[in-house]
Design an enzyme around this catalytic site. Structure first.
Site, PDB file in Angstrom:
ATOM      1  N   TYR B  37       0.822  -1.198   0.000  1.00  0.00           N
ATOM      2  CA  TYR B  37       0.000   0.000   0.000  1.00  0.00           C
ATOM      3  C   TYR B  37       0.856   1.248   0.000  1.00  0.00           C
ATOM      4  CZ  TYR B  37      -4.156  -2.555   1.450  1.00  0.00           C
ATOM      5  OH  TYR B  37      -5.215  -3.386   1.513  1.00  0.00           O
ATOM      6  N   HIS B 193     -13.387   2.125   5.387  1.00  0.00           N
ATOM      7  CA  HIS B 193     -12.123   1.442   5.118  1.00  0.00           C
ATOM      8  C   HIS B 193     -11.672   0.576   6.303  1.00  0.00           C
ATOM      9  CE1 HIS B 193     -11.340   4.574   1.901  1.00  0.00           C
ATOM     10  NE2 HIS B 193     -11.153   3.438   1.285  1.00  0.00           N
ATOM     11  N   ARG B 223      -6.029   7.005  -8.648  1.00  0.00           N
ATOM     12  CA  ARG B 223      -5.099   5.967  -8.194  1.00  0.00           C
ATOM     13  C   ARG B 223      -5.583   4.637  -8.740  1.00  0.00           C
ATOM     14  NH1 ARG B 223      -7.083   2.899  -3.452  1.00  0.00           N
ATOM     15  NH2 ARG B 223      -4.976   2.130  -3.135  1.00  0.00           N
ATOM     16  N   ASN B 225      -6.061   0.441  -7.924  1.00  0.00           N
ATOM     17  CA  ASN B 225      -6.128  -0.590  -6.902  1.00  0.00           C
ATOM     18  C   ASN B 225      -6.328  -1.900  -7.640  1.00  0.00           C
ATOM     19  OD1 ASN B 225      -6.137  -1.691  -4.364  1.00  0.00           O
ATOM     20  ND2 ASN B 225      -8.309  -1.245  -3.981  1.00  0.00           N
ATOM     21  N   GLU B 265      -8.842  -1.652 -10.510  1.00  0.00           N
ATOM     22  CA  GLU B 265      -9.767  -0.528 -10.354  1.00  0.00           C
ATOM     23  C   GLU B 265      -9.029   0.765 -10.642  1.00  0.00           C
ATOM     24  OE1 GLU B 265     -12.339  -2.333  -6.593  1.00  0.00           O
ATOM     25  OE2 GLU B 265     -11.150  -0.511  -6.344  1.00  0.00           O
ATOM     26  N   LYS B 317      -7.843  -9.797   0.252  1.00  0.00           N
ATOM     27  CA  LYS B 317      -8.268  -9.772  -1.144  1.00  0.00           C
ATOM     28  C   LYS B 317      -8.936 -11.077  -1.568  1.00  0.00           C
ATOM     29  CE  LYS B 317      -4.727  -6.401  -2.620  1.00  0.00           C
ATOM     30  NZ  LYS B 317      -5.525  -5.322  -3.224  1.00  0.00           N
TER      31      LYS B 317
END
Lengths: 321, 346, 199
Positions: B37, B193, B223, B225, B265, B317
């Site tokens: 991250y 989150h 961004r 993901n 994404e 994930k």
């Protein structure tokens, strides 16, 4: 990467004297396109090129967000300030080209509110001009209480009363009319939000009274741009860029940093948005903090300064810029 | 020259695939051979011609079929599209953003004529031709957010900005990577989150929030993901997890190439002018392992990223059950050679 | 005290007197003790502007008289949270700014009363909460959307659709419930044993 806004080239299309202290300025885009949509409470930063120096002052947009063919701002003349308002009053002429920022909103409506209760003092009326237009267009529930020195200085009071009738309440100092604040605050339905714009003393008074009456802080919104104050000149070392600068009597520290070719990010230039927060490397002297961003603890620590509105007196100041 | 829209499915017989040109434009999310991250947010400025970043809002060959899939999801479960009462104005903002962007970027497919508040919208790929009054919900068949997002690829979250935080107060979410709009609506940035591991401790969200609340009109940010999905299924919702969860146990060395997908994404962030809200389009791109390995660089790099991914992230994930099988399959494409810097396929 | 796990998990505090014109207390069972404790530090006359709504549950009559002794302007005793909610909603609908809300007791009571307060336009951060008594959870099944009350086990069975749910710490104020997600979706033959952990 820092936040910031892009610039818009505009032409002054009209200048209207509103009363003995206030003038209204109309801007259109120089390229003829419509201006960006904005929300009630937004401001733009107006660039004033005054011979060899540039001033950047924030002004609330007061035209209706529903019509962006032009933007209007109202400027109250301040004869003892640093000269920004005098420049606007005396030097800006119709047809002149100027540069303004994209609109930024640091005083937006909380659209969850069951009712919006607005309290304005003096020239603090301007953001409410746009907010009431926006709310009226959506059938929003609002009520505006406006204190001014006299009827002659009640900027736009007549316009507001003509538009909104009983929703506008006026209080004139010269008639000794007082805003019945405690009664007003205790009679609002649950879910009301309070908005305040005006002199610092009025904002403090309303916030304190609301807090004592049990209004949670999330329901109390206020706009307080501190205008940078003039003061004694002082010298500063910019450690990162390796520059020595002098901040003039009528200049803000931020303006002096910019004049040296260093560009810290900014949005409000009035001590509220936090963008230009700057670390202090070392100092020998006394800070004159004028911002509403840093905590009292941070003010005391001597580790940070908001160069848009704060100054310094003493032997040496080294900043991380 | 317009886009050649594919007719394909994201459920049942799963006929989705990318054309060779689309494989080359896939937004591969790893710029080096490892992943962790970071606040990897950058200005959303136009990218190279033909890339997914060429336009602010990308429309691609899957558009028509994705919109059909969205309609099926909404018919099954209307709770996937919700807007708290104070968010209608932001819905109009979003409608304006998407219509003006599409009409400007793809004039052969979309046309918008504005005469004051009288608007005329033509969407040729979906056969829509509507006249309506901007700001008047009674002139559209759905609320403004639902109307335009039934015509726009990707999920959309509209975040109200209050008290220095962002609040997920409206959205349409039919292609999500395993989170529930119905459950999360009304939460603030940290709350929705909350289930993400590791990132809170690193201060990622605190820094990201500070950045996002300062996004200004006319200066959007973005961004990337990523996650993985078994079968090209857009609707991997928690609502239906008990129906698609078994997919994860069906991966075998023989079917990795066709069944396993990298899911990227492209998240972008835009300040909305009337409401001062922030809209967060989450655009999903899928690529099969067979398609991915047509780029030797991507094959090598993805093998290394997946191999070295911390266990907490793999669990979050949902990759843990099939990661060993996919790694074994990918290893045949990784000869240990160095990879070039950057995202491109070479 | 409840341990802090993830950021969406509510954190409860200790009730303390707030500035305000009226004070509305909603409590169940041991939550009454939180009000009584707070009363020790409240300024004189504080309860003259207070309305206490109390659902005693298993505590029976133990707290009723002590609460009445605080001499609130209004006192209500109800048999269940559900039966108290219409009165709460009506009270909020006619209230003015200056009303402060205090919630104490089980997470289910705090969650449902807060839900009503949010719907009335009160911001959650201005509401005082204190958790006392049972840690049994309200759980929303993410699949069928049904809410199962008084969940004490991990995993738990959805009382509506029957799926076996992992009870997460992820919490929605709007729904006033924790999230339950099918625990054996990837392999329905897995059947992890239930453990009683929310008490």
């Amino acid at each position: 990467m820092s936040a910031g806004t892009s610039k818009i080239d505009v032409t002054v299309t009209d200048i209207v004297p509103v009363n003995e202290l206030v003038k209204r300025f109309h801007f259109r885009r120089t390229d003829g396109a419509i201006l960006p949509t904005f929300s009630g409470g937004a401001h733009v930063v107006v660039e004033m090129r005054d011979d060899d120096r540039t001033r950047l002052n924030p002004y609330s947009l007061m035209s209706s967000p529903l019509d962006t063919t032009d933007y209007t701002i109202s400027v109250r003349r301040d004869d003892v300030g640093r000269g920004g308002s005098l420049f606007m009053h005396n030097r800006v002429k119709p047809g002149q080209r100027m540069v303004i920022s994209n609109p930024v909103n640091l005083f937006s409506l909380d659209l969850r509110a069951r009712k919006h209760l607005m309290i304005a003092g003096g020239i603090g009326i301007t953001p409410f001009m746009a907010q009431t237009s926006q709310l009226a267009g959506e059938g929003g529930n609002f009520e505006l209480h406006y204190t001014c020195r006299s009827e002659a200085l009640g900027t736009y009071a007549d316009v507001l009363q003509a538009r909104y009738g009983r929703r506008i309440h006026l209080y004139h100092d010269d008639r000794d009319e007082k805003l019945p604040l405690e009664k007003l605050l205790s009679s609002q339905p649950l879910g009301t939000h309070l908005y305040i714009c005006g002199p610092a003393g009025m904002i403090d008074w309303v916030r304190r009274t609301a807090s004592e009456a049990g209004w949670p802080s999330e329901t109390v919104h206020y706009e307080h741009f501190a205008a940078p104050q003039p003061g004694k000149p002082f010298d500063v070392t910019l450690a990162v860029s390796g520059k020595q600068i002098r901040v003039g009597e009528q200049q803000s520290l931020l303006e002096a940093i910019e004049a040296a070719g260093v560009d810290p990010p900014y949005l409000c230039r009035g001590g509220v948005c936090g963008q230009c927060e700057t670390n202090v490397v070392s100092y020998d002297g006394k800070f004159l903090h004028n911002d509403h961003w840093l905590s009292e603890e941070e003010h005391r620590s001597g580790c940070k300064i908001m160069p848009c509105v704060s100054r310094f007196e003493g032997k040496s100041l080294v900043l991380e810029r | 020259m317009g886009i050649n829209f594919r007719k394909e499915t994201f459920r049942d017989d799963f006929t989705f695939r990318n054309s060779p040109e689309h494989i080359r434009r896939f937004p591969f999310p790893f710029h080096e051979d490892a992943y962790m991250y970071a606040v990897n947010i950058e200005p959303h400025v136009p990218g190279p011609k033909g890339s997914v970043l060429e336009h602010g809002i990308d429309v691609d060959e899957h558009y028509v079929s994705e919109m059909h899939d969205r309609a099926l999801v909404l018919a099954e479960d209307p709770l996937r599209c919700q807007s708290l009462p104070h968010m209608t104005l932001a819905g109009w903002d979003l409608l304006e953003l998407l219509m003006t962007s599409k009409a400007e970027s793809y004039p052969e497919h979309f046309t918008l004529n504005r005469d004051g508040d009288k608007w005329h919208w033509i969407n040729r790929p979906l056969g829509i031709d509507d006249r309506f009054t901007f700001g008047d919900v009674s002139t559209l068949p759905y609320g403004p957010m639902e109307y335009i997002t039934r015509q726009s690829q990707g999920d959309f979250c509209i975040l109200d900005q209050r008290d220095g935080n962002l609040w997920m107060d409206a959205g349409i979410v039919t292609t999500q990577a395993d989170w529930s709009l119905d459950f999360d609506i009304g939460m603030n940035f940290f709350e929705w989150h909350a289930p993400v591991p590791l990132a809170h401790e690193k201060g990622i969200f605190t820094r990201a929030l500070k950045f996002l609340t300062n996004i200004q009109q006319g200066a959007p940010a973005r961004r990337l993901n990523w996650t993985m999905t078994i079968n090209p299924r857009l609707d991997t919702s928690p609502e239906n997890y008990h129906k698609w969860g078994t997919d994860r146990a069906t991966v075998t060395p023989e079917n990795v190439g066709q069944k396993v997908h990298l899911r990227v994404e492209l998240q972008s962030f835009w300040r909305l002018p009337r409401s001062n809200a922030l809209v967060f389009p989450i655009r999903c791109y899928l690529i099969k392992m067979d398609e991915l390995v047509t780029s030797p660089k991507w094959a090598r790099r993805f093998h290394r990223v997946l191999r070295d991914l911390p266990t907490e992230l793999a669990d979050y994930k949902g990759l843990s059950r099939y990661r060993p099988t996919v790694l074994e399959w990918l290893s045949q494409y990784d000869d240990g050679a160095a990879t070039s810097p950057g995202f491109g396929p070479d | 005290m409840t341990a802090k796990t993830i950021l969406s998990r509510p954190v409860y505090g200790t009730l303390s007197p707030q500035p305000g014109k009226h004070h509305l207390f909603i409590a169940d069972a041991e939550g009454a003790a939180a009000i009584l404790d707070m009363a020790n530090s409240a300024p004189a006359g504080f309860f003259a502007d207070a309305h206490i709504m109390f659902v005693p549950g298993a505590t029976g009559t133990k707290y009723v008289e002590p609460l009445k002794k605080l001499q609130p302007a209004q006192f209500y005793e109800g048999p269940s949270i559900a039966s108290a909610l219409p009165r709460l909603r009506q009270t909020l609908a006619t209230a003015h700014m200056g009303l402060r809300v205090y919630l104490s007791g089980t997470e289910g009571l705090i969650g449902q009363a807060m839900q009503a307060a949010l719907e009335a336009g009160i911001d959650h951060t201005s509401i005082q909460t204190e958790q006392r008594g049972s840690l049994a959870r309200r759980v929303q099944c993410v699949h069928c959307k049904g809410i199962t009350e008084n969940v004490t086990t991990q995993p738990a069975t959805c009382s509506h659709c029957g799926l076996l749910l992992l009870v997460r710490d992820h919490y929605s104020r709007r729904i006033a419930a924790f999230q339950g997600v099918c625990i054996n979706a990837e392999d329905p033959t897995e059947n992890p044993p239930k453990e009683e952990i929310f008490r």
